[in-house]
Design a protein around this motif. Structure first.
Motif, PDB file in Angstrom:
ATOM      1  N   ALA A  15       0.862  -1.145   0.078  1.00 37.43           N
ATOM      2  CA  ALA A  15       0.001  -0.038  -0.013  1.00 37.43           C
ATOM      3  C   ALA A  15       1.148   1.251   0.079  1.00 37.43           C
ATOM      4  O   ALA A  15       0.434   2.224  -0.709  1.00 37.43           O
ATOM      5  N   LEU A  16       1.979   1.393   0.599  1.00 32.55           N
ATOM      6  CA  LEU A  16       2.849   2.235   0.754  1.00 32.55           C
ATOM      7  C   LEU A  16       3.449   2.661  -0.582  1.00 32.55           C
ATOM      8  O   LEU A  16       3.553   3.702  -0.986  1.00 32.55           O
ATOM      9  N   GLU A  17       4.011   1.265  -1.036  1.00 32.55           N
ATOM     10  CA  GLU A  17       4.793   1.648  -2.503  1.00 32.55           C
ATOM     11  C   GLU A  17       3.697   2.040  -3.449  1.00 32.55           C
ATOM     12  O   GLU A  17       4.086   2.941  -4.449  1.00 32.55           O
ATOM     13  N   ASN A  18       2.485   1.965  -3.380  1.00 33.19           N
ATOM     14  CA  ASN A  18       1.604   2.235  -4.501  1.00 33.19           C
ATOM     15  C   ASN A  18       1.015   3.630  -4.416  1.00 33.19           C
ATOM     16  O   ASN A  18       0.894   4.056  -5.506  1.00 33.19           O
ATOM     17  N   ASP A  19       1.204   4.453  -3.205  1.00 32.48           N
ATOM     18  CA  ASP A  19       0.516   5.692  -3.145  1.00 32.48           C
ATOM     19  C   ASP A  19       1.780   6.707  -2.734  1.00 32.48           C
ATOM     20  O   ASP A  19       1.534   7.838  -3.063  1.00 32.48           O
TER      21      ASP A  19
END
Length: 1248
Positions: A15-19
């Motif tokens: 989730a962190l890498e995507n956003d």
């Protein structure tokens, strides 16, 4: 880091890498001192936002609990509250005692030192420049514990203050070097009263625990107070003096402490004592850094920035100040990208007003304040620099001429400007070269706009005063400047007549092109056309065309005679008129007039020679302004399409480069090579963006997708694979597997949905670009059948393909055929057999979809109308194989590249209107009563009789049933004979063109035919061992049998005899009446290629493929001399009229002159120097002829050359349009010369 915290990071990693966007998060983590600048740089180097996020998380996972807390807080502050909530339960507990960790203690300590010391905080938008920050820290470490000075200097707005403050944020530096703290004072431009106030405030700040002490009343007292404070209260501390203008100011701080200063004036520390170190802050940011600053200001990804962003950064010239000013303005007015770009382009610096913490209200004020500090007598000198060209380092000598001063005086003035960062100096060996930053030059140009014309006029007048009627020579250091920029100054001064006199002078053109080549001159004709054309554009067009079409010759060594080149221009051309006047004046020099040149039309627009070897591929950029090319010399070249001016040269690969391609937006150029690598380059800077090494064999072709926005590249290789690459990734996106042999060519469809590939396996395949799946396969070899309608056994190598504009059809090339297929059905729509004599190397669809250009192996290019299946143009000009033909995006131009090292640009409409005659190289010439009568083979099947003096066609036959292979004239000009490829020989009457007799002499093409002096008999030979003697009036034939291999040629002797020579190494003398051989000479171990008979008839010479020539006696049938000095096949030989000399020519392009009596070598005729890879004489020496006085020699080969027989020196060279001249016909008085080149162009040359 606690296990729990680590697990929460890993659990929510996706989730962190995507956003997350890392830029602002890292800024906060650096402020918390949990992330270093080096780690930040590592993150920024990743290609995509997701990869940057992944790298940041990897780094945090290696750190302690403070990193987790800092990361969590950064997410909250930057608006990622949902992501912060995912990490909330993983926040590590604070240790007991409410004490911070040692790292937090260090952070707190550093923050306190910097805050109390007055060090400026980071600007709102900040990008790292680690090399410069490290350089400042390194110099600070050099101070050690000794007093001294570190000067950080550079021009206004280059980032000196920000970089210095950043260097001081290093805890280790402060701990090691300055445990006593840092004390920052912004000084600026001050008088004595202002300086005293600055000193009083600094002393008060340092005495914060003694508020009752009296303020120092003067500078000396303040200096003494400061010395005691630094010595006793703040030992081992650093004093930072920001923005120092005057050296006298530093004397107030010269108190044996450690001082760092920022200044525009490098020499400001000359007046103080102590150790001194310097850091020069470069005046420009890298382009990517500039885009990064803009993206941070407007809160957008770099990839999301509008098109104007790249232009803005370029116009800002890399200045951090200007980019920041623009970025801050765009943050407030996000719709004004075009407006601010226009202001920069128009040099409206006053409108780029303050919107940041910088000290000056507008950009022009920041720059003008430095100039205003100059002494009055220096300001005028600085104003003179307003007319210097951009990006040019000017030698001192130029300014010596401008100011009429000695070198030392000029250098002293310029050093003053250098010291104040108003000018930059580059030492090149013993001489100095000076240049202005682009922004400084823009500022000066704008400030002195109304005086620029006079300033330009002044420098031109000073040049004329110094050089008078002479021109600079290469040994003078200012030489290159004047050749490059004298026209620029004349244009700036609006000196129209002087500019015309200069640009329309063959002397100037010769001198300049010898030094810098023709491209810059062509550019000047285009650039200054409005001035040059005020009276009439014709003259300028004459000179521009002359250079455009002869540039490939003017760039070679030895440098050609420009007067001779000028004499080849049309007689109405001003170039020709000047050359003619010069030729008439220069007595003793040998010049030639091309008297039949009126019939020749130049179809190409520009010829350039950018490579030193074969050019395999070339292509236009989408805007048609640039051309990229590559080839066997392993280089990538990018040059201007208008002038050929080189923009970029890259030694790109370790082996031959086979293909190159521009991206749709023109930002990148891809190359692929025999070294198995694919590389992508920035098309403007030459920087390598990426290297792909997944192919296992040579990579034959590369092409970008057609739409801007996404950079996709398709490549194909001998490893049978096609690959698609995404430039934002390090690895291949798709590999397409299906071909059984080498893949030669690949192309995206116009909508980028499909890829077509051509292979040696005889197929064309269509692939889906997104998935890499094979959609269709067309068996091209099925369309090549033999006489029994069975598939041809010969391998069908599919060379290339080209899509129609709408993507509904694809054109395929194999062998000598063009095949057009429907994409939907794969059905054959039409096919064209282009040539029976050569193969097609390349093809390209014109964007209009009707015209197709094909490159052929026999040096030519043809245009075909694919709808009417008719050939509409035949383009000749190249002298060797043509590898590539490509249309410009709008179809108005096309370019061709060849083994002859040239690229030619053609105008499509002009070519389509042409109908030039093409002659074969076999011809016969009779010089009769001052007239030159030429019998030539026209368009393969017709015979023409041409008056060489007038270029009029006197007689032309109807097309024959078979191509004509040879021809001859009778001496009385009553008859002509010609042989056909079918083996038939015909005799016709020249008065009416009537065929008088014919004879089916051979089954192979007739190669040679000659009339006997009585005109009643013809001697014939073919690729056969038998010579035929045909009395065409009586229809009787005598056969001369005796040679064991094919006849090479023969020569008529007196008393009904002929001399023949053969590939069997023998020479024979025949009686043509009886048909019996009279003498037989076993001359050579290899084929005899040529024979000549001495003027006195006692000797003959033979030249052979065994690299020797021999001189024989007719009487004794013995060899008199064997001449062994040649290093290649000896192809031709001739005796001098005075019976003393023999000249021989070989396949290496070398000519040797021998003494007949002794056999000694007298002279070796060869150019002193030739270009790398350029054969001497342009190829084989094919024919030789002496002048009647035996003092001159003319030779044919790749071109024509005249030699001084006494010295062996070259007298003149005539460069034909084509090459491979088979023979040279010379008039008895040695004043007229006739030949035909391999392009079929006839040359009748007359001595001037």
């Amino acid at each position: 880091m606690d296990v729990k915290s680590r697990n929460y990071l890993l659990m929510n990693r996706q989730a962190l890498e995507n956003d997350i966007k890392t830029s602002y998060i890292m800024d906060r983590m650096i402020s918390d001192e949990v992330l270093t600048l080096q780690e930040e740089e590592t993150v920024r180097q990743q290609n995509t936002r997701k990869e940057r996020a992944a790298m940041l998380i990897n780094i945090i996972l290696t750190k302690d609990n403070n990193s987790y807390r800092s990361f969590y807080n950064a997410l909250l502050h930057e608006g990622y509250r949902d992501l912060a909530a995912l990490l909330q339960d993983g926040i590590p507990a604070v240790s007991s005692g409410n004490r911070k960790s040692s790292m937090d203690g260090m952070t707190s300590c550093v923050k306190t030192i910097l805050c109390e010391g007055g060090v400026p905080q980071r600007p709102v938008v900040f990008v790292t420049r680690p090399k410069l920050v490290d350089a400042i820290k390194k110099k600070l470490y050099c101070l050690g514990s000794d007093p001294g000075w570190v000067t950080v200097y550079g021009m206004a707005g280059c980032g000196k203050t920000v970089l210095t403050a950043e260097a001081l944020r290093d805890p280790q530096l402060l701990e090691d070097c300055f445990p006593g703290g840092v004390h920052w004072i912004s000084v600026g431009k001050q008088d004595k009263a202002g300086l005293l106030i600055k000193l009083q405030n600094l002393c008060r700040r340092l005495e914060h625990d003694s508020p009752l002490s009296q303020r120092p009343l003067n500078i000396e007292e303040a200096k003494d107070r400061l010395r005691l404070l630094m010595l006793r209260k703040y030992p081992r501390s650093l004093l930072v003096l920001d923005d120092i203008w005057d050296s006298w100011v530093l004397k107030a701080f010269d108190n044996q402490c450690q001082v760092l200063i920022t200044s525009r004036d490098r020499s400001v520390t000359d007046a103080v004592a102590g150790n001194k170190y310097e850091v020069h802050v470069e005046s420009g940011l890298a382009h990517e850094k500039g885009l990064e600053i803009l993206s941070l200001f407007v809160n957008m990804k770099i990839s999301e920035l509008p098109e104007q962003a790249n232009c803005l950064v370029r116009e800002c010239k890399g200045s951090p100040l200007v980019i920041s000013l623009i970025g801050a303005l765009l943050r407030d007015f996000p719709s004004r990208w075009e407006y601010y770009l226009r202001q920069l382009q128009n040099k409206q610096f006053k409108r780029i007003r303050k919107s940041s913490s910088y000290d000056y209200e507008a950009l022009d004020e920041a720059m003008s304040i430095s100039v205003e500090q100059l002494d009055d007598n220096y300001k005028d000198y600085y104003k003179d620099l307003s007319i210097l060209p951009k990006d040019v380092k000017v030698p001192t000598k130029v300014l010596c001429i401008l100011w009429d001063m000695e070198t030392e005086e000029v250098e002293d003035i310029l050093q003053e400007f250098v010291n104040k960062s108003l000018l930059f100096c580059d030492r090149n060996g013993k001489s100095f070269h000076y240049y202005l930053h682009d922004l400084q030059l823009d500022f000066l140009t704008e400030k002195n706009r109304n005086q620029l014309q006079e300033l330009h006029k002044n420098i031109v007048n000073q040049y004329k005063k110094y050089y008078k009627l002479n021109t600079p020579v290469l040994s003078q250091e200012d030489c290159m400047y004047w050749y490059n920029f004298l026209a620029y100054h004349m244009a700036g001064a609006k000196m129209q007549q002087e500019l015309r006199d200069l640009m329309f002078s063959l002397d100037w053109i010769k001198a300049k092109t010898e030094l810098v080549g023709p491209a810059h001159l062509i550019h000047e004709y285009v650039e200054y056309s409005s001035i040059l054309d005020q009276k009439d554009s014709t003259v300028r067009e004459n000179f521009q065309e002359f250079l455009s079409l002869n540039g490939h010759l003017l760039g070679r060594q030895p440098f050609p005679d420009i007067i001779q080149l000028g004499l080849c221009q049309p007689e109405t051309s001003e170039v020709y008129q000047q050359a003619k006047l010069r030729a008439q004046r220069e007595t003793g020099t040998f010049y030639l007039e091309w008297i039949n040149k009126k019939s020749l039309k130049n179809l190409y627009r520009l010829v350039v020679r950018p490579h030193r070897d074969a050019v395999y591929h070339a292509c236009f950029s989408k805007d048609r302004q640039r051309i990229a090319s590559c080839g066997a010399d392993k280089t990538l070249q990018v040059f201007k399409a208008e002038s050929g001016e080189r923009l970029l040269e890259i030694n790109a690969h370790d082996d031959e480069i086979l293909c190159c391609a521009f991206s749709a937006d023109g930002e990148f150029v891809a190359t692929c090579s025999s070294d198995k690598k694919v590389k992508v380059w920035n098309s403007r800077t030459g920087q390598c963006k990426c290297v792909y090494e997944e192919h296992s064999e040579q990579v034959n072709c590369c092409q970008f997708n057609n739409k801007s926005g996404q950079y996709l590249l398709v490549t194909c290789s001998n490893d049978t694979y096609i690959k698609i690459w995404d430039l934002n990734k390090k690895y291949c996106r798709n590999t397409m597997i299906g071909h059984d042999n080498s893949v030669n060519h690949c192309r995206f469809s116009p909508n980028d949905e499909y890829v077509a590939s051509c292979s040696t396996d005889g197929t064309v395949k269509l692939w889906e670009a997104r998935s890499g799946n094979e959609l269709k396969s067309i068996e091209i070899k099925d369309f090549f059948k033999n006489a029994d309608e069975q598939p041809d056994d010969v391998e069908v190598l599919v060379k290339c393909c080209s899509w129609s504009r709408n993507g509904n059809m694809i054109l395929v090339v194999a062998k000598n055929k063009l095949l057009l297929f429907d994409i939907e059905t794969c059905g054959l729509l039409t096919q064209v057999i282009v040539s029976h004599h050569s193969t097609i190397q390349y093809c390209d669809f014109c964007p209009g979809d009707e015209l197709v250009a094909v490159a052929l192996s026999h040096c030519s290019v043809e245009l075909w109308n694919i709808k009417s299946l008719s050939k509409v143009a035949y383009c000749r000009g190249h002298t060797s194989w043509v590898h590539c033909v490509t249309f410009s995006p709008d179809g108005s131009l096309f370019l061709t590249s060849s083994d002859d090292q040239t690229i030619r640009i053609w105008e499509t409409k002009k070519v389509c209107k042409s109908s030039d005659a093409v002659l074969k190289s076999e011809l016969d010439v009779v010089f009769h009563n001052g007239e030159v009568m030429i019998l030539a083979i026209y368009n393969q099947k017709n015979l023409q009789l041409i008056n060489g003096n007038t270029d009029n066609v006197i007689m032309q036959t109807a097309a024959q049933e078979s191509p004509i292979s040879c021809c001859c004239l009778s001496e009385d000009l009553k008859f002509a004979a010609f042989g056909l490829e079918s083996g038939t020989i015909k005799v016709l009457q020249l008065s009416d063109g009537k065929v008088l007799n014919s004879w089916e002499a051979y089954r192979t093409p007739v190669q040679h035919c000659r009339f006997t002096p009585d005109c009643q008999t013809l001697i014939l030979s073919a690729h056969d061992s038998v010579i035929q003697v045909w009395n065409w009036q009586l229809s009787e034939c005598v056969f001369l049998r005796g040679h064991k291999e094919a006849i090479k040629d023969f020569r008529l002797l007196e008393n009904s005899k002929i001399l023949s020579w053969s590939f069997d190494g023998t020479v024979k003398i025949w009686n043509i009446t009886t048909g019996n051989p009279e003498k037989d000479f076993a001359c050579h171990g290899g084929a005899v290629l040529s024979c000549a008979v001495s003027p006195d008839g006692t000797k003959f010479s033979s030249a052979s493929a065994d690299k020797t020539a021999k001189i024989w006696s007719f009487e004794s049938s013995s060899v008199l001399h064997e001449l062994k000095d040649h290093e290649a096949c000896v192809r031709c030989c001739t005796f001098s009229p005075n019976n003393k000399l023999l000249a021989t020519g070989d396949d290496k392009g070398e000519i040797r002159i021998w003494d007949i009596l002794t056999g000694a070598l007298l002279h070796f005729c060869s150019p002193v120097t030739v270009d790398e890879g350029e054969p001497t004489h342009g190829g084989w020496v094919t024919d030789l002829s002496f002048s009647p006085d035996s003092k001159m020699l003319v030779s044919s080969g790749g071109y024509l050359k005249w030699w001084n027989v006494t010295t062996g020196e070259s007298l003149q060279t005539f460069y034909t349009n084509g090459t491979n001249l088979k023979s040279i016909h010379v008039s008895p008085n040695f004043k007229v010369y006739v030949t035909v080149d391999n392009l079929g162009i006839l040359y009748v040359l007359q001595k001037f």
